[in-house]
Design a protein around this motif. Sequence first.
Motif, PDB file in Angstrom:
ATOM      1  N   UNK A   3     -14.004  13.426   1.383  1.00 20.24           N
ATOM      2  CA  UNK A   3     -13.637  12.264   0.592  1.00 20.24           C
ATOM      3  C   UNK A   3     -13.495  12.671  -0.847  1.00 20.24           C
ATOM      4  N   UNK A   4     -12.420  12.268  -1.451  1.00 19.75           N
ATOM      5  CA  UNK A   4     -12.149  12.565  -2.851  1.00 19.75           C
ATOM      6  C   UNK A   4     -11.565  11.332  -3.492  1.00 19.75           C
ATOM      7  N   UNK A   5     -12.235  10.850  -4.571  1.00 18.16           N
ATOM      8  CA  UNK A   5     -11.780   9.654  -5.269  1.00 18.16           C
ATOM      9  C   UNK A   5     -11.610   8.474  -4.306  1.00 18.16           C
ATOM     10  N   UNK A   6     -12.644   8.326  -3.482  1.00 16.20           N
ATOM     11  CA  UNK A   6     -12.678   7.207  -2.528  1.00 16.20           C
ATOM     12  C   UNK A   6     -11.516   7.241  -1.545  1.00 16.20           C
ATOM     13  N   UNK A   7     -11.051   8.430  -1.218  1.00 15.44           N
ATOM     14  CA  UNK A   7     -10.039   8.573  -0.169  1.00 15.44           C
ATOM     15  C   UNK A   7     -10.589   9.516   0.890  1.00 15.44           C
ATOM     16  N   UNK A   8     -10.015   9.422   2.081  1.00 16.12           N
ATOM     17  CA  UNK A   8     -10.484  10.215   3.211  1.00 16.12           C
ATOM     18  C   UNK A   8      -9.310  11.003   3.767  1.00 16.12           C
ATOM     19  N   UNK A   9      -9.466  12.318   3.801  1.00 16.78           N
ATOM     20  CA  UNK A   9      -8.390  13.184   4.274  1.00 16.78           C
ATOM     21  C   UNK A   9      -8.637  13.546   5.742  1.00 16.78           C
ATOM     22  N   UNK A  10      -7.662  13.215   6.591  1.00 15.56           N
ATOM     23  CA  UNK A  10      -7.734  13.498   8.033  1.00 15.56           C
ATOM     24  C   UNK A  10      -9.112  13.166   8.614  1.00 15.56           C
ATOM     25  N   UNK A  11      -9.521  11.902   8.545  1.00 18.68           N
ATOM     26  CA  UNK A  11     -10.847  11.535   9.063  1.00 18.68           C
ATOM     27  C   UNK A  11     -10.963  11.783  10.563  1.00 18.68           C
ATOM     28  N   UNK A  12     -12.130  12.176  11.001  1.00 22.84           N
ATOM     29  CA  UNK A  12     -12.342  12.433  12.431  1.00 22.84           C
ATOM     30  C   UNK A  12     -12.719  11.170  13.188  1.00 22.84           C
ATOM     31  N   UNK A  13     -13.270  10.180  12.471  1.00 16.22           N
ATOM     32  CA  UNK A  13     -13.661   8.933  13.119  1.00 16.22           C
ATOM     33  C   UNK A  13     -13.286   7.729  12.263  1.00 16.22           C
TER      34      UNK A  13
END
Length: 316
Positions: A3-13
């Motif tokens: 998570x970077x700056x309240x974003x999620x990159x390729x989340x697994x769940x």
Amino acid sequence: MQSTNKTFFSPSTFTLIGVPGLESVQHWIGIPFFISFILAVIGNSLLIIIIRSERSLHEPMYIFLAILAATDLGLTFCITPKMLAIFWLHVREIHFNSCLIQMYFTHTFQCMESGILLAMAFDRYVAICNPLRHSSILTKKVLINIILAVTFRAAIIIIMCPLLIKLRLKIFKTTFISHSYCEHMAVVRLASVDTKANKIYGLFVAFSVLGFDVIFIFMSYSLIFRAVFKLPQKEARLKAFNTCTAHIFVFLQFYILTFFTSFIHRFGFNVAPYVHILLSNLYLLVPPFLNPIVYGVKTKQIRKGMIKIFHTKGTA
């Protein structure tokens, strides 16, 4: 998961909230959904058993009805177990790929149901408007081709929805889905990248499947009603119309719920979120448990088959 700056990159769940705003009473909401699930499983299973066991029901109308029942069973098992796990056991997490699989099968079964309703309308059109050629038009080969066409259309046209999410949407604003199952637009809205292609394809699916089917079902029934009203005797008109009433009811409740939910979901900005979600659940769960009841009440052959099965078990 990063998570970077309240974003999620390729989340697994992802985390399914259930019914946003009603989290404190979801255990009560689960009760009518559980009852509808049990009714849907029992009713549709009975329909399939009755139609399969009774040779007199091996006709196009009942074969399509059996396929509709199987489709409703598939749709019910796609969403209800996970939904009840959220409501009662607080098992909210779902793997990203599992979410896409649930999305694919849920929307595929929806499209199949629409296609089967169109096929049933065509069967009624031939039976009433061209009764002498009914058996020669709707042969076994034609029935198989219709069922395959309905299945492949749904399977192929829906596959792009999860694929576009998998391939295009890598960055998400949140991993919390404000829904009780992985609905296409509910997942797309989580992305923090351009989702225009996903939204356009979603609309394309809605209009090319549901819009197409509705138009041709209305055309079929306009021709059916014209033929029925031309019959000279009132009894003949009532008998012909009675063969269509169950299908008309099923058709209306499916498409009215579908279009109303779709309209609210896209344009009902002032409607509370829990209303969106409850409607989305209802329009998927109501038809599967209601369809067997409607056909059981309105179709004499189905009632006879049901009585025969229970009578046989009772005397065994």
